[in-house]
Write an enzyme that holds these catalytic residues in place. Structure first.
Site, PDB file in Angstrom:
ATOM      1  N   CYS A  98       0.842  -1.186   0.000  1.00  0.00           N
ATOM      2  CA  CYS A  98       0.000   0.000   0.000  1.00  0.00           C
ATOM      3  C   CYS A  98       0.879   1.237   0.000  1.00  0.00           C
ATOM      4  CB  CYS A  98      -0.924   0.011   1.217  1.00  0.00           C
ATOM      5  SG  CYS A  98      -1.931   1.504   1.261  1.00  0.00           S
ATOM      6  N   GLY A  99       0.796   2.004  -1.073  1.00  0.00           N
ATOM      7  CA  GLY A  99       1.640   3.185  -1.201  1.00  0.00           C
ATOM      8  C   GLY A  99       1.222   4.330  -0.305  1.00  0.00           C
ATOM      9  N   HIS A 100      -0.089   4.595  -0.212  1.00  0.00           N
ATOM     10  CA  HIS A 100      -0.497   5.741   0.605  1.00  0.00           C
ATOM     11  C   HIS A 100      -0.177   5.493   2.076  1.00  0.00           C
ATOM     12  CE1 HIS A 100      -4.203   3.721   2.049  1.00  0.00           C
ATOM     13  NE2 HIS A 100      -4.277   4.695   2.929  1.00  0.00           N
ATOM     14  N   ASP A 260     -10.137   3.824  -3.655  1.00  0.00           N
ATOM     15  CA  ASP A 260      -9.028   4.584  -3.084  1.00  0.00           C
ATOM     16  C   ASP A 260      -9.201   6.059  -3.412  1.00  0.00           C
ATOM     17  OD1 ASP A 260      -6.562   5.516  -2.147  1.00  0.00           O
ATOM     18  OD2 ASP A 260      -5.551   3.668  -2.743  1.00  0.00           O
ATOM     19  N   GLY A 265      -0.526   4.096  -4.388  1.00  0.00           N
ATOM     20  CA  GLY A 265       0.905   3.944  -4.635  1.00  0.00           C
ATOM     21  C   GLY A 265       1.264   2.677  -5.372  1.00  0.00           C
ATOM     22  N   SER A 266       0.675   1.541  -4.964  1.00  0.00           N
ATOM     23  CA  SER A 266       0.971   0.289  -5.665  1.00  0.00           C
ATOM     24  C   SER A 266       0.370   0.306  -7.064  1.00  0.00           C
ATOM     25  CB  SER A 266       0.440  -0.914  -4.876  1.00  0.00           C
ATOM     26  OG  SER A 266      -0.947  -0.783  -4.613  1.00  0.00           O
TER      27      SER A 266
END
Length: 349
Positions: A98-100, A260, A265-266
């Site tokens: 998870c990017g965020h 989202d 991010g991913s």
């Protein structure tokens, strides 16, 4: 007014920090002292789901959470070289990257280091998909949130120009990219929908139908790890090309119909891998990606790899609350609940 701390409650208490990145929430819970078994991060992920999933449910589901809640559970790293380790969570389970949430954790790690008198700006975060390198750059304005940049695990295009027959939409062509999780990626125009003018509900419904069909009819195999071999979601985009220096938009549907608010991010990493595979971008090219909130992440190809790319994603995270969740033993919703599809579901429960 009576302080809740003065009450003798038979309850579990969970201290959490709530943050957001580009409008997408992340509720952070420190479970490093929970005694979670497992030598690897994926073993800890399985153990969390088998033995302590009631904590995820309590934090993510209503009434303490909501249908689009997201979380990060800190656990002991499997290697002392890592600064921290995390399990990513949402209302329907656990994700692999998870990017965020990584951006939020980057700021949290940076701020914790400052409070301890350290000027550390580089961190390694152990994620279920693998270690992720984080770099924090303080803003010139001391009151502003720092910029957090992470280089994810190897991202790659699993397939280009794949297609299927989707009921109600006909023949649909799409790509599949991996950025720590697998996504089906396609411009909404291939579903006959104008990205900017179609009501969001219709975009969400179309993405959900695509994911359901793909999960039912296709397999998605990660080259090394079976636990990563599943389709996490779909990303609808505003076009079939990305252009360095220009803003692009996407809508990310993940989990079980979560949307989202951030660019994901991913998902940005997966889009970069697909764009690189198509020759649309080169290492160092910078692209701004905006999600449902309109706030953008900066994405770039840090360097190519044998199979794909190492993507670099940057964003800013903000604190919202520090609180203690109370789970009274007699509360029927101590472990949360989800709205039923129909009232009749209560009769069969």
């Amino acid at each position: 007014m009576v302080s809740i701390n003065d009450l003798e409650l038979k309850a579990d208490r969970l201290s959490v920090i709530d943050m957001h990145t580009a409008g997408e929430p992340v509720r952070i819970y420190d479970a490093t002292l929970l005694g979670l078994p497992g030598e690897t991060i994926l073993e800890k992920r399985r153990a969390m789901g088998e033995r302590f999933d009631h904590l995820r449910r309590a934090m993510m589901l209503e009434p303490r959470g909501h249908a689009d809640m997201y979380g990060a559970i800190l656990v002991p790293p499997s290697d002392p070289a890592y600064d921290a380790a995390v399990l990513f969570t949402h209302v329907s389970g656990y994700s692999t990257m998870c990017g965020h949430a990584t951006v939020a954790l980057g700021r949290l790690l940076y701020d914790q280091a400052r409070l301890q008198g350290r000027s550390q700006t580089r961190f390694t975060l152990e994620c279920p998909c693998g270690p992720v390198a984080i770099e924090v750059t303080p803003d010139a304005d001391p009151a502003a949130a720092p910029s957090v940049r992470f280089e994810s695990v190897e991202s790659f295009a699993l397939s280009l120009d794949d297609s299927l027959e989707l009921e109600g939409f006909g023949h649909v062509q799409f790509d599949v990219g991996y950025g720590g999780a697998f996504y089906a990626i396609l411009p909404s125009s291939r579903l006959g929908l104008d990205f900017h003018q179609t009501p969001l509900e219709q975009l969400v419904d179309a993405a959900g139908k695509l994911v359901a069909e793909l999960r039912a009819t296709r397999s998605f195999r990660h080259p090394q790890e079976p636990d990563l071999s599943f389709l996490y979601g779909a990303i609808l985009t505003d076009g079939d090309h990305v252009t360095p220096g220009q803003l692009t938009h996407n809508l990310c549907w993940f989990g079980e119909a979560q949307i989202d608010r951030s660019p994901t991010g991913s998902g940005v990493s997966a889009r970069l891998a697909v764009a690189h595979a198509r020759g649309q971008i080169a290492p160092g090219d910078s692209i701004a990606f905006a999600g449902a909130s309109g706030q953008a992440f900066d994405g770039a190809v840090a360097r190519p790899t044998e199979r794909g790319v190492i993507a670099a994603v940057s964003g800013r995270a903000y604190y919202m609350a520090r609180s203690e969740l109370i789970l009274e033993t007699q509360d029927p919703f101590a472990q949360g609940f989800m709205l039923p599809a129909r009232f009749g579901d209560f009769l069969s429960a």
